[in-house]
Design an enzyme around this catalytic site. Structure first.
Site, PDB file in Angstrom:
ATOM      1  N   CYS A 114      61.489 -37.661  74.938  1.00  0.00           N
ATOM      2  CA  CYS A 114      60.288 -38.218  75.582  1.00  0.00           C
ATOM      3  C   CYS A 114      60.079 -37.648  76.976  1.00  0.00           C
ATOM      4  O   CYS A 114      58.958 -37.560  77.444  1.00  0.00           O
ATOM      5  CB  CYS A 114      60.326 -39.740  75.589  1.00  0.00           C
ATOM      6  N   GLU A 146      65.268 -49.280  81.564  1.00  0.00           N
ATOM      7  CA  GLU A 146      66.543 -49.364  80.866  1.00  0.00           C
ATOM      8  C   GLU A 146      67.599 -48.756  81.774  1.00  0.00           C
ATOM      9  O   GLU A 146      67.296 -47.926  82.624  1.00  0.00           O
ATOM     10  CB  GLU A 146      66.486 -48.573  79.554  1.00  0.00           C
TER      11      GLU A 146
END
Ligand code: ADP
Length: 491
Positions: free
Chosen positions: A293, A470
């Site tokens: 990503c 995260e």
């Protein structure tokens, strides 16, 4: 030592994991090995009833196992044992992963597995460092805010780094007392069962970590389930939006979304070591064949450096070796599925029709033992209106842009939709510091493209690349909610 292995010699398992038991309920779905296109072990698909069973089992474990109420150090001890067991089973897990994914075995053994257990240990050490707040008040009145686990966390992961994503989305919530139901990508389903079973072997109460296998419909059931109190997702922006809408309509539950990117690699005029920069740039868009990503898919370079840099990047790209994940020397892994490769073909064709020019590659690697492999591809002249600019290829494809004025470079770097990460190359610290402020991205890398092997730095995007973090302290806090308590003990 070579990591090469024979994929036919690896025993695979495909089952849901509910309350510590392997469950085979549901219709079956075929799974293909991306490296050679052959069929692997099919998986059972969890329907609404199976998802409910998994969520109810997790909720029951959350309420009755004592996990959330335990001494945090006891939770940490279980997680640390879990990390040790994953280490001890590293090869078995890595091989199961390599068969269905695009992750080369050497990268899995030396990188993904190491980072996975590192993340478990990192979050284990956070277990007893969760703190709340006590507020100033008058005598006899005490108010405080107390962090609590949500209960059942629904976690949905993509195909590109299955073990790492599965661990990020389970170790953190478990460390602070939650239960987890994980749905891995249907394309890469094998490793999560092994990892979750090791958690139970390490002492995690059964039911606290359940797995449901299946495709998007299974994920959608998980998001909708009323006992799922928090959703964490990594994947495409389109799916993320659907999940957010479903979470809003089914219990207004909070979501953490790590979505797509169109990461710029912005080179400043002052860079001195072009070889080093070229190495970073090439790795930035070629790692995992671009199925990352944060892949650095837009190269933005002072016009006069364009040619020398591209020459160097091309040499590196041409040195990448396409081939199966189970042969350790291969450095250009397959595209995850034929469907995904066809999508890249179509996007590329459209981008070319819109006027883009192909400077390198531009299609599949011819004749690769049944797998879909893509040539490192460099494009120029991609118009902003083209799908090659507005969408993610998720393949080894980078577009290049030349600039004259640095302002122009910065304007090119900021994308109207995506803002996951941005990479900056400069030898001038002053310029770096001022540009960091002007790049709109969840992470800015200066001379260091790609996620670093640390666990403390939060990861996550802005804008169309999602929200929430995260890893790091914020990666833990995302799995806690805060309860305010007002205590009146005055006369
Ligand atoms: P990719 O794997 O290409 O990143 P997706 O974003 O579609 O693509 O998939 C990521 C994960 O989301 C996979 O586990 C997939 O099965 C799951 N998924 C797909 N559609 C949905 C949906 N509507 N609701 C929940 N999960 C979904």
């Amino acid at each position: 030592m070579s990591y090469d292995f024979n994929p036919d010699s690896v025993e695979l398992f495909a089952a849901h994991l509910i309350g510590g038991e392997r469950v085979h309920a549901g219709e079956t779905l075929k799974v293909f090995r991306p490296s050679d296109g052959l069929e692997a072990l099919p998986i059972p698909v969890a329907d609404a009833a199976t998802v409910s069973r998994a969520v109810e089992s997790a909720d029951h474990a959350f309420r009755t196992s004592g996990w959330a109420d335990a001494n945090p150090l006891d939770r940490a001890a279980v997680l640390l044992r879990w990390a040790d067991l994953i280490d001890a089973n590293r090869e078995r897990i890595a091989r199961a992963e390599a068969i269905a994914s695009s992750r080369p075995i050497a990268d899995l053994m030396e990188r993904d597995m190491v980072r996975a257990t590192g993340a478990v240990r990192y979050f284990a050490q956070w277990a007893d460092k969760v703190e709340g707040q006590l507020f100033a008040g008058k005598a006899g009145l005490s108010s405080y805010a107390k962090p609590e686990p949500y209960g059942v966390v629904g976690a949905i992961t993509p195909f590109n780094f299955p073990v790492i994503h599965g661990i990020w989305k389970s170790a953190a919530p478990l460390a602070v007392g939650n239960a987890v139901v994980l749905k891995p990508s249907e394309l890469t389903p094998y490793s999560s069962l092994l990892v979750a079973e090791l958690a139970i072997e390490a002492g995690l109460p059964k039911g606290l970590f359940n797995i449901v296998l299946g495709a998007g419909a299974t994920g959608a059931e998980l998001v909708r389930h009323p006992l799922v109190r928090k959703v964490t997702f990594t994947g495409s922006s389109a799916t993320g939006a659907r999940i957010m809408a479903a979470a809003a309509e089914n219990g207004t539950k909070p979501v953490t979304l790590e979505l797509g990117g169109k990461t710029p690699q912005l080179v400043l005029r002052d860079v001195r070591n072009l070889d080093r920069v070229a190495g970073n740039i090439a790795a930035g868009f070629l790692a995992n064949s671009g199925q990352v990503c944060t892949a650095g898919t837009r190269l933005i370079v002072p016009r006069e450096l364009l040619e020398p840099l591209l020459e160097k990047v091309t040499v590196i790209a041409n040195g990448r070796k396409a081939g199966p994940t189970w042969i350790a020397g291969n450095t250009l892994p397959p595209i995850i599925s034929e469907k995904q490769a066809a999508r890249i073909d179509a996007m590329l064709a459209e981008t070319r029709r819109d006027g883009a020019e192909v400077l390198l590659g531009g299609g599949r690697v011819p004749e690769m033992n049944g797998g879909a492999y893509y040539q490192p591809t460099i494009l120029s002249g991609v118009p902003d209106s083209s799908v090659g600019y507005t969408g993610e290829f998720f393949g080894p494809i980078m577009s290049v842009y030349g600039y004259d004025d640095e302002e122009e470079g910065i304007a090119l770097a900021n994308h109207p939709t995506y803002a996951l990460a941005a990479s900056l190359y400069t030898d001038n610290l002053q310029r770096a510091m001022s540009l960091v402020d002007r790049l709109e991205a969840g992470t800015v890398w200066v001379n260091a493209h790609g996620r670093q092997p640390d666990y403390a730095t939060p990861q996550g995007g802005f804008n169309g690349s999602g929200f929430g973090k995260e890893m790091g302290r914020s990666g833990l806090e995302t799995f806690l909610r805060s309860k305010t308590v007002v205590l009146n003990y005055g006369e």
